[in-house]
Write a protein that holds these residues in place. Structure first.
Motif, mmCIF file in Angstrom:
data_model
loop_
_atom_site.group_PDB
_atom_site.id
_atom_site.type_symbol
_atom_site.label_atom_id
_atom_site.label_comp_id
_atom_site.label_asym_id
_atom_site.label_seq_id
_atom_site.Cartn_x
_atom_site.Cartn_y
_atom_site.Cartn_z
ATOM 1 N N LYS A 41 -8.363 -5.532 8.289
ATOM 2 C CA LYS A 41 -7.078 -4.857 8.088
ATOM 3 C C LYS A 41 -6.986 -4.297 6.671
ATOM 4 C CE LYS A 41 -4.798 -8.613 9.449
ATOM 5 N NZ LYS A 41 -3.666 -9.498 9.886
ATOM 6 N N TRP A 42 -6.063 -3.344 6.473
ATOM 7 C CA TRP A 42 -5.842 -2.704 5.173
ATOM 8 C C TRP A 42 -7.172 -2.165 4.616
ATOM 9 C CZ3 TRP A 42 -4.359 -8.088 5.533
ATOM 10 C CH2 TRP A 42 -3.084 -8.258 6.051
ATOM 11 N N LEU A 43 -7.966 -1.597 5.506
ATOM 12 C CA LEU A 43 -9.313 -1.142 5.155
ATOM 13 C C LEU A 43 -9.267 -0.056 4.084
ATOM 14 C CD1 LEU A 43 -12.368 -1.361 6.099
ATOM 15 C CD2 LEU A 43 -11.879 0.680 7.456
ATOM 16 N N TYR A 44 -10.071 -0.223 3.026
ATOM 17 C CA TYR A 44 -10.127 0.824 1.997
ATOM 18 C C TYR A 44 -11.560 1.187 1.616
ATOM 19 C CZ TYR A 44 -11.579 -1.874 -2.130
ATOM 20 O OH TYR A 44 -12.301 -2.600 -3.046
ATOM 21 N N LYS A 45 -12.539 0.397 2.067
ATOM 22 C CA LYS A 45 -13.915 0.702 1.678
ATOM 23 C C LYS A 45 -14.886 0.345 2.801
ATOM 24 C CE LYS A 45 -15.758 -1.704 -1.687
ATOM 25 N NZ LYS A 45 -16.019 -2.175 -3.067
ATOM 26 N N VAL A 46 -15.817 1.270 3.068
ATOM 27 C CA VAL A 46 -16.889 1.053 4.038
ATOM 28 C C VAL A 46 -18.208 1.224 3.280
ATOM 29 C CG1 VAL A 46 -17.994 1.888 6.143
ATOM 30 C CG2 VAL A 46 -15.492 1.905 5.963
ATOM 31 N N VAL A 100 0.835 -1.201 0.000
ATOM 32 C CA VAL A 100 0.000 0.000 0.000
ATOM 33 C C VAL A 100 0.871 1.253 0.000
ATOM 34 C CG1 VAL A 100 -1.878 1.234 1.147
ATOM 35 C CG2 VAL A 100 -1.735 -1.269 1.335
ATOM 36 N N ASP A 101 0.641 2.136 -0.944
ATOM 37 C CA ASP A 101 1.298 3.442 -0.979
ATOM 38 C C ASP A 101 0.404 4.425 -0.227
ATOM 39 O OD1 ASP A 101 2.395 5.917 -1.508
ATOM 40 O OD2 ASP A 101 2.663 5.565 -3.666
ATOM 41 N N VAL A 102 0.826 4.829 0.959
ATOM 42 C CA VAL A 102 -0.022 5.677 1.808
ATOM 43 C C VAL A 102 -0.313 7.022 1.143
ATOM 44 C CG1 VAL A 102 1.874 6.748 3.091
ATOM 45 C CG2 VAL A 102 -0.360 6.447 4.196
ATOM 46 N N ASN A 103 0.573 7.475 0.257
ATOM 47 C CA ASN A 103 0.354 8.762 -0.420
ATOM 48 C C ASN A 103 -0.781 8.688 -1.449
ATOM 49 O OD1 ASN A 103 2.528 10.161 0.906
ATOM 50 N ND2 ASN A 103 3.947 8.998 -0.386
ATOM 51 N N LYS A 104 -1.084 7.471 -1.881
ATOM 52 C CA LYS A 104 -2.177 7.285 -2.836
ATOM 53 C C LYS A 104 -3.409 6.670 -2.177
ATOM 54 C CE LYS A 104 1.004 6.579 -6.726
ATOM 55 N NZ LYS A 104 1.443 5.637 -7.793
ATOM 56 N N HIS A 115 -0.434 -5.912 10.464
ATOM 57 C CA HIS A 115 -1.593 -5.528 11.272
ATOM 58 C C HIS A 115 -2.428 -4.421 10.634
ATOM 59 C CE1 HIS A 115 -0.409 -8.345 14.282
ATOM 60 N NE2 HIS A 115 0.803 -7.837 14.318
ATOM 61 N N GLY A 116 -2.263 -4.285 9.298
ATOM 62 C CA GLY A 116 -3.227 -3.488 8.561
ATOM 63 C C GLY A 116 -2.789 -2.153 8.036
ATOM 64 N N TYR A 117 -1.488 -1.844 8.042
ATOM 65 C CA TYR A 117 -1.025 -0.548 7.548
ATOM 66 C C TYR A 117 -1.600 -0.260 6.164
ATOM 67 C CZ TYR A 117 2.119 3.080 5.812
ATOM 68 O OH TYR A 117 2.627 4.236 5.270
ATOM 69 N N PRO A 118 -2.166 0.935 5.951
ATOM 70 C CA PRO A 118 -2.135 2.098 6.850
ATOM 71 C C PRO A 118 -3.392 2.282 7.720
ATOM 72 C CG PRO A 118 -2.795 2.799 4.670
ATOM 73 C CD PRO A 118 -2.565 1.320 4.582
ATOM 74 N N LEU A 119 -4.451 1.459 7.499
ATOM 75 C CA LEU A 119 -5.696 1.689 8.228
ATOM 76 C C LEU A 119 -6.389 0.360 8.517
ATOM 77 C CD1 LEU A 119 -7.352 4.234 9.185
ATOM 78 C CD2 LEU A 119 -8.809 3.838 7.180
ATOM 79 N N ARG A 120 -6.838 0.245 9.746
ATOM 80 C CA ARG A 120 -7.546 -0.958 10.180
ATOM 81 C C ARG A 120 -8.811 -0.555 10.919
ATOM 82 N NH1 ARG A 120 -5.180 -6.115 13.609
ATOM 83 N NH2 ARG A 120 -7.117 -7.324 13.535
ATOM 84 N N LEU A 142 -7.785 -4.328 1.445
ATOM 85 C CA LEU A 142 -7.034 -4.355 0.187
ATOM 86 C C LEU A 142 -6.394 -5.713 -0.080
ATOM 87 C CD1 LEU A 142 -5.367 -0.841 0.399
ATOM 88 C CD2 LEU A 142 -6.894 -1.618 -1.430
ATOM 89 N N ASP A 143 -6.390 -6.611 0.895
ATOM 90 C CA ASP A 143 -5.822 -7.938 0.669
ATOM 91 C C ASP A 143 -6.762 -8.726 -0.238
ATOM 92 O OD1 ASP A 143 -7.480 -7.603 2.922
ATOM 93 O OD2 ASP A 143 -6.896 -9.534 3.770
#
Length: 574
Positions: free
Chosen positions: A405-410, A250-254, A387-392, A348-349
């Motif tokens: 982990k690696w949360l990108y959508k809710v 995961v690229d945290v800047n994107k 453990h989910g970088y950048p967001l869990r 994102l996994d």
């Protein structure tokens, strides 16, 4: 009896408590937690956490809060306990230990690996040095926990417990020096893992060598049982790992978090900086437990399928982030909307076809008192890749499978997630149902975990040569239910002794953290010189108690084993 951390802390050595007129302290195994002079709230507890040392007994200050009041310093070998009210400052260390020495022979790493037991000798590596510490093992203040590094490297352990890096310990280590690690092996150790972009498991991080791997693809591992109860807050390096797919790159800047679905007035996309800048930050201490924790015990009764977890698929951490309820409310989502029933959490996994996804009840996500967090920090540092970088999403009181982990959508929905992990896994069945009669459609997905406890020390098959035995472990209950009591028995449950508890003072039904417990029991005459079992069972604040036998909770998927925990030991008369 319950000891509320936030009032005081204790120092236990050999099951006994030491105190001074300035406070009471506690130490066991790898280290200690000090919380003297603390206020009765979780924030002060977190600010007072100390890394505990199994070797020197020294205390490493993690917050300036304690610099005012003093620290405990224990001698590395002598074990003398001193108390000082002086402001603590880190010792300047001239760390030349492990540097290559021309007067010593080169040793291949394969040779070091062979010396990993008392029978073969205990060798360890530090930087480029090789050390034979066989004669020191029995003198080690932390007992045989030093064997975790046998045949391997000290750095991963000392990086976690940095109090080892004092001049006395480094000089002591050099006195056991027997050689240098071969230059070719030094180069090999310095190589970074090869990244394979086309491989779903091509971005796997380096893990701590103490973790006991249960599977490699996907990676699952748990810490050694004997280390689990040493720290109220589990170091990230020793936090159990349950990955369902490969670790994403995961690229945290994107990175962007998407909020969409029913009741959302307008779908929104948030960067990590947006979350940090636009919403109030919250920090909680909360345990995460895999629904399959203690599965191996169920397999002993009758085979089950799944990761063969021991007792350590549970860990406790402090998490910092923003409340999911605040983010959903900002998107216009309302609990009064009948179409808002479930919240899907997507990571994102993925396996190139499916992304990991789970769902939780919307009532839980929208209730700010449930403390559901979109977390970016773990123990005061950014989440690690495992453990989910950048967001869990941290969902306190709920099984780990829902804490995506690696949360990108809710996604807000009127129905549960249709993902495999929500519909065809993490469901429990009665003990008579086997694979031939299994029907996932008739079962309800597991959310909260029932009351649980386990013994971390002594280890199975421990030989006790004293007239008493000290037991240590953890207890936990889902849904914010705290632990009321942990009972321990060494005579098969005929008699019980109540353990001392360590926990955080929290409002009723918001006790998200685990509870550590400890007790010392005299071994009666009729058990001396014999084999026997030590047992534990916990009762939570709703007065739920663990069931007695694994046969009553056995299920084909091996989930939610919370039967009494039993450990076999033997007594050897002096």
């Amino acid at each position: 009896m319950t000891r509320q951390l936030g009032n005081y802390a204790k120092l236990v050595k050999g099951g006994r408590y030491l105190s001074s007129n300035q406070g009471i302290f506690r130490q066991n195994g790898f280290g200690a937690i000090l919380n003297n002079h603390c206020q009765k709230n979780e924030a002060d507890f977190r600010s007072a956490l100390l890394i505990r040392s199994h070797h020197s007994g020294n205390w490493e200050k993690k917050s300036s809060y304690f610099g005012i009041f003093g620290v405990v310093i224990a001698g590395a070998i002598g074990g003398t306990l001193l108390y000082t009210s002086k402001v603590y400052s880190a010792e300047k260390v001239n760390d030349k230990g492990g540097e290559r020495r021309l007067d010593l022979r080169n040793i291949r790493i394969n040779e070091v690996r062979k010396h990993n037991s008392k029978e073969n000798g205990i060798w360890v590596m530090y930087k480029q040095g090789v050390y034979d510490i066989t004669k020191f093992v029995d003198k080690h203040p932390g007992g045989d926990k030093v064997l975790l590094a046998a045949g391997g490297e000290l750095e991963p352990f000392w990086d976690m417990y940095t109090i080892h890096k004092n001049q006395h310990t480094l000089d002591w280590l050099e006195s056991y020096r027997i050689g240098n690690l071969h230059p070719e092996d030094v180069k090999e150790r310095q190589k970074r893992p090869v990244v394979k972009p086309d491989d779903p498991f091509g971005y796997e991080p380096t893990r701590h060598p103490a973790l006991r791997t249960n599977s490699s693809r996907p990676f699952t591992a748990e810490p050694p049982f004997e280390l689990l109860a040493d720290n109220f807050v589990t170091p990230a390096e020793l936090f159990f790992v349950r990955n369902h797919l490969g670790v994403p790159n995961v690229d945290v800047n994107k990175f962007k978090l998407e909020i969409q679905g029913k009741g959302v007035k307008k779908p929104i996309t948030l960067s990590l900086d947006d979350l940090k800048k636009n919403f109030k930050h919250h920090t909680i201490t909360s345990a995460v437990q895999c629904a399959g924790n203690r599965r191996a015990e169920l397999s002993e009764y009758k085979p089950v399928k799944g990761v063969s977890w021991g007792i350590a698929a549970i860990s406790n951490a402090t998490w910092t982030g923003v409340k999911l309820s605040d983010v959903l409310t900002s998107a216009g989502v309302s609990a009064d909307d009948d179409s808002v029933q479930h919240i899907h959490l997507t990571g994102l996994d993925n396996d190139t076809k499916n992304f990991y996804e789970a769902s939780i009840p919307a009532a839980q996500a929208l209730d700010g008192n449930k403390d559901v967090l979109l977390a970016w920090d773990m123990n005061g540092k950014p989440l690690t890749p495992d453990h989910g970088y950048p967001l869990r999403c941290v969902v306190p009181g709920t099984i780990g499978a829902r804490q995506v982990k690696w949360l990108y959508k809710v996604t807000v929905s009127d129905e549960e997630s249709k993902s495999h992990w929500q519909q065809n896994d993490y469901k429990q069945f009665n003990p008579t149902i086997d694979w031939g009669t299994l029907d996932y459609k008739k079962a309800v997905p597991i959310q909260e975990y029932p009351v649980q406890s386990a013994i971390c020390e002594p280890k199975p098959n421990t030989v006790v040569d004293d007239d008493e035995i000290t037991l240590k472990g953890y207890a936990y209950s889902g849904g914010g239910r705290g632990i009321l009591r942990v009972d321990v028995s060494i005579d098969g449950g005929k008699t019980w002794q109540e353990a001392e508890l360590e926990n955080i003072k929290r409002p009723v039904y918001k006790q998200w953290a685990w509870t550590l417990w400890e007790t010392t029991i005299e071994i009666p005459q009729d058990l001396q010189g014999k084999k026997f079992q030590v047992l534990c069972k916990a009762t939570d604040t709703a007065h739920n108690t663990q069931p007695e036998f694994t046969s009553s909770v056995w299920n084909v998927r091996g989930l939610i084993n919370n039967a009494w925990h039993r450990v076999g030991v033997s007594h050897q008369q002096s």
